[in-house]
Write an enzyme that holds these catalytic residues in place. Structure first.
Site, short mmCIF file in Angstrom:
data_model
loop_
_atom_site.label_atom_id
_atom_site.label_comp_id
_atom_site.label_asym_id
_atom_site.label_seq_id
_atom_site.Cartn_x
_atom_site.Cartn_y
_atom_site.Cartn_z
N GLY A 215 18.84 15.50 57.76
CA GLY A 215 17.43 15.11 57.68
C GLY A 215 17.33 13.64 57.36
O GLY A 215 18.34 13.00 57.07
N PRO A 216 16.11 13.12 57.42
CA PRO A 216 15.93 11.69 57.21
C PRO A 216 16.37 11.25 55.82
O PRO A 216 16.50 12.08 54.92
CB PRO A 216 14.43 11.49 57.40
CG PRO A 216 13.82 12.80 57.63
CD PRO A 216 14.87 13.84 57.67
N THR A 219 15.25 12.39 51.57
CA THR A 219 14.54 13.66 51.49
C THR A 219 15.13 14.59 50.44
O THR A 219 14.67 15.71 50.28
CB THR A 219 14.55 14.36 52.85
OG1 THR A 219 15.86 14.31 53.39
CG2 THR A 219 13.58 13.70 53.80
N GLY A 220 16.18 14.13 49.77
CA GLY A 220 16.70 14.92 48.66
C GLY A 220 17.95 15.70 48.98
O GLY A 220 18.24 16.69 48.30
N LYS A 221 18.72 15.26 49.96
CA LYS A 221 19.93 16.00 50.31
C LYS A 221 20.95 15.94 49.18
O LYS A 221 21.52 16.97 48.79
CB LYS A 221 20.53 15.44 51.61
CG LYS A 221 19.61 15.63 52.79
CD LYS A 221 20.20 15.08 54.07
CE LYS A 221 20.30 13.57 54.09
NZ LYS A 221 18.98 12.90 54.06
N HIS A 437 -3.45 17.46 69.95
CA HIS A 437 -2.36 17.70 70.91
C HIS A 437 -1.57 18.94 70.52
O HIS A 437 -1.40 19.86 71.32
CB HIS A 437 -1.46 16.47 70.95
CG HIS A 437 -0.30 16.59 71.88
ND1 HIS A 437 -0.22 15.90 73.07
CD2 HIS A 437 0.83 17.32 71.80
CE1 HIS A 437 0.91 16.22 73.69
NE2 HIS A 437 1.58 17.08 72.93
N GLU A 438 -1.12 18.98 69.27
CA GLU A 438 -0.32 20.13 68.84
C GLU A 438 -1.17 21.39 68.81
O GLU A 438 -0.72 22.47 69.19
CB GLU A 438 0.32 19.87 67.48
CG GLU A 438 1.32 18.72 67.46
CD GLU A 438 2.42 18.85 68.50
OE1 GLU A 438 2.78 20.00 68.84
OE2 GLU A 438 2.90 17.82 69.00
N HIS A 441 -1.33 22.77 72.31
CA HIS A 441 -0.14 23.58 72.66
C HIS A 441 -0.28 24.98 72.08
O HIS A 441 -0.10 25.98 72.76
CB HIS A 441 1.12 22.97 72.04
CG HIS A 441 1.67 21.80 72.78
ND1 HIS A 441 1.99 21.83 74.11
CD2 HIS A 441 2.01 20.56 72.35
CE1 HIS A 441 2.48 20.66 74.47
NE2 HIS A 441 2.50 19.86 73.42
N ASP A 513 6.48 16.55 77.27
CA ASP A 513 5.92 17.81 77.79
C ASP A 513 5.93 17.79 79.31
O ASP A 513 6.31 18.75 79.96
CB ASP A 513 4.47 17.98 77.33
CG ASP A 513 4.35 18.08 75.83
OD1 ASP A 513 5.34 18.48 75.20
OD2 ASP A 513 3.27 17.77 75.30
#
Ligand SMILES: Nc1ncnc2c1ncn2[C@@H]1O[C@H](COP(=O)(O)OP(=O)(O)OP(=O)(O)O)[C@@H](O)[C@H]1O
Ligand SMILES: [Zn+2]
Length: 691
Positions: A215-216, A219-221, A437-438, A441, A513
């Site tokens: 993950g970015p 983020t708490g890894k 948009h989402e 979908h 898409d």
């Protein structure tokens, strides 16, 4: 063992000291002018030389000049002679030896001459000659042996660093990691195993050897991995991938071995490898010499992991921001086969992260953490922690006791503007476009008759995608029907159509898409025999290239005709998909609005929330019965297929009206290819299963 290593290192130090000891005095000894051999012989002739010393071993003669040398010089002597200090020296070659001695004897010096074959200097010369060679050989030896993975054995440099990975038992708990509930769930199993390995071994349960957190950044890894150790109360070994790949060749591999040995001794334990991409990059993808080293480190890691057995009780947790570049070997079963995504938190998650970090800080009662969470879409846990810290700094600087809303506001702005800000913050309009948009979908997917239920919609940016909509097949699909594919096309275009309907000014967000949908449409025409005009022939894959005519050797070339037909058919499929999507959206416009509204508010909608909205959805009309040609008599009554009992239930028949609409039938919008942002609707459903 380690004593020996240090001893060797000591010897090297002593030798270096000796070398310096030899060099330094010669730097400070009185000045001696080095002159030509011929000048030296001329000077001997002047009679102004007091003494001479022949240093045979160096083939060097030192001349001590008289005190009044400069004054006594003859008129015609070269000018620079006057400048000479009290001592000059010159060198000679071996055959000149005799001539030199004769000249010195002939000069009949007042203080005589001396020959020096200097025993001490034999040693020093030997030392000077051989020490550098010895040093080189030693260095070479060191490099060679470390290349075989024994680096730590020769010198303590490599070793010490690995043993510097002193494990600690973190006090962090899962409660300290907020907004990443899914990841926490996944890791709880690991924690249980570490707490009580015997329980799992007793029933022969296979426990993952490695967990990959991706993950970015921020983020708490790391925090998550520490929390696993903290909850289980086991030692935590933390090493960074870039630490492995360092300076000396081969040290990486040996360091891996040391680390694993140490962890096994302390089992049950967790080894956490941060930035695993530094070692775990695709093998052969590196450049230059560094990559052999990296490969060895990686190989060693794989070897160690393969060596784990059920009693090892060591679990590897690795973290990366770039799971895409990892060597597939790392992800194979028995290695990092458990992969857990750690994403930036959504609204609720952000609020929780803020709560976690606000704990123990004097926060003014005026502060509304919920409002703060709303102001910070896209912020990671680290960003939020940073906001609170900045606010605390501001508060202190202003000599206040409580962290107030103004300080927090300012801190948010700072973190947004700050150079360290890595996440993307969308402006309001972009968010709204993304929400529609989402929502588009999701709504089209819900309105179609052959789609799987929508399980998640989010407008949180992830990777390069602005948001995504997830449609989960409820069972394994072995093939797809034409209707399912057409539904896929429709909801792939649902995002674009929503933008057109609502804003009348579509964005580049639909490029992905469009390309996915076009790909499916092409396959339908050229591979699946789903176009009546092209028929059931396979044309060279989905690339659209037609080679049929040539292959059959008919002497007639179909390619241009066929290619045009294919293009027309693909276009027709896309057009009707857009039309279907547009109609579904228009007849459910109220739902579309409330979807967008809720997305803007909550950012992520889960399956239950979606099901609630979609309860009122008007379904699209079912498509006509389709056959590929004229072979089926139009009038013949159709018989139902036999099915295994119980017979399938008919779906609700509240279909939407089919009045024509002008939206969506016009442009296909494929000009969007210049789009830079990928939309990345990760629709597992749009993949073609028919290879
Ligand atoms: N989900 C979270 N909950 C609470 N705090 C968090 C969270 N994520 C990050 N933080 C805060 O940010 C700090 C940095 O996070 P961490 O180092 O764990 O991120 P990371 O994902 O490992 O980042 P990187 O990929 O840069 O190593 C943590 O020490 C913690 O204070
Ligand atoms: Zn999309």
């Amino acid at each position: 063992m380690k004593k020996v290593l240090n001893f060797r290192f000591l010897i090297l130090l002593v030798l270096a000291a000796v070398l310096i000891g030899w060099l330094v005095p010669s730097l400070f000894s009185p000045r001696v002018e080095r002159i030509d051999t011929s000048t030296g012989l001329e000077i001997l002739d002047t009679g102004l030389v007091d003494s001479a010393k022949i240093v045979d071993i160096d083939q060097r003669v030192e001349l001590g000049l008289t005190e009044d040398w400069a004054a006594d010089l003859p008129e015609d002597a070269p000018e620079d002679w006057a400048e000479y200090p009290g001592k000059v020296e010159f060198l000679y070659v071996a055959p000149q030896g005799e001539q030199i001695v004769d000249a010195i004897v002939a000069a009949d010096l007042p203080q005589g001459y001396d020959s020096d074959v200097n025993r001490g200097s034999v040693w020093s010369t030997l030392l000077f000659t051989f020490l550098p060679i010895l040093l080189l050989v030693g260095l070479f030896w060191f490099l060679m042996s470390s290349m075989q993975g024994g680096g730590g054995r020769l010198m303590s440099f490599g070793k010490s660093k690995a043993s510097l990975v002193t494990p600690d038992t973190p006090t962090v708990k899962f409660d300290d990691v907020a907004g990443v509930e899914e990841a926490v769930e996944e890791l709880k199993e690991i924690e249980e195993f570490l707490e009580n390995p015997a329980k799992f071994q007793a029933v022969g349960a296979k426990i993952p050897k490695g967990v990959l957190l991706y993950g970015p950044p921020g983020t708490g890894k790391t925090l998550l991995a520490r929390a696993v150790a903290g909850e289980a109360g086991v030692p935590f070994f933390h090493i960074s991938g870039s630490d492995f790949v360092e300076m000396f060749v081969g040290v990486g591999a040996s360091r891996v071995r040391d680390l694993f040995d140490q962890a096994k001794k302390n089992a049950p334990a967790i080894i956490f490898v941060d930035e695993i991409d530094a070692v775990g990059r695709h093998r052969g993808a590196g450049m230059g010499g560094g990559h052999d080293e990296r490969e060895q480190t990686l190989n060693q890691m794989l070897v160690e992991m393969d060596g784990f057995d059920i009693n090892t009780n060591v679990i590897m947790i690795a973290a990366t921001n770039r799971p895409d570049i990892l060597d597939p070997a790392l992800l194979r079963p028995g290695r990092f086969d458990r992969q857990v995504g750690v994403e930036a938190p959504d609204l609720k998650g952000r609020q929780k992260v803020l709560e976690v970090h606000a704990k123990g800080k004097p926060i003014s009662p005026e502060v509304d953490l919920d409002a703060m969470a709303r102001r910070t879409p896209g912020f990671t846990g680290a960003d939020l922690a940073n906001v609170l810290n900045e606010a605390a700094l501001l508060t202190a600087r202003r000599d206040q006791q409580l962290i107030g809303p103004h300080e927090l506001d300012e801190a948010i702005d700072r973190v947004i503007a700050g150079p360290q800000k890595r996440t993307r913050i969308m402006n309001e309009h972009d968010r709204s476009v993304t929400a529609y948009h989402e929502g588009g979908h999701a709504l089209v997917a819900a309105a179609m008759n052959h789609t799987d239920p929508v399980t998640k919609v989010t407008i949180l940016p992830r990777g390069r995608a602005l948001g995504y909509t997830m449609v989960m097949p409820q069972e394994d699909r072995y093939s797809k029907t034409r209707n399912q594919l057409l539904d896929n096309l429709a909801y792939a275009m649902g995002g674009r159509m929503a933008e057109e309907i609502v804003f009348g000014d579509p964005s580049t967000g639909a490029s992905n898409d469009i390309s996915q949908a076009t790909e499916i449409a092409k396959q339908m025409v050229t591979e699946f025999g789903m176009s009546a005009d092209v028929g059931s022939v396979r044309l060279a894959g989905s690339s659209g290239e037609v080679f049929l005519g040539r292959d059959m050797g008919h002497g007639r070339d179909y390619s241009e005709d066929l290619a045009a037909t294919v293009d027309r058919e693909v276009r027709a499929l896309m057009d009707s998909a857009m039309e279907e999507a547009a109609k579904a959206l228009q007849s459910n416009r109220a739902l579309l609005d409330s979807l967008a509204e809720q997305l803007l508010e909550k950012e992520t909608l889960n399956e239950t929330e979606l099901a609630e909205i979609f309860a009122k959805v008007k379904k699209a009309p079912r498509r006509k019965h389709w056959v590929s040609g004229d072979w089926a008599p139009k009038s013949a009554p159709r018989k139902k297929p036999v099915t295994a009992p119980p017979p399938p239930k008919e779906e609700p028949s509240d279909t939407l009206p089919t009045e024509p609409t002008d939206v969506g039938t016009g442009g296909t919008g494929t000009a969007d290819a210049r789009a830079e942002q990928a939309d990345g609707s990760s629709d597992p459903g749009t993949r073609s299963d028919a290879e």
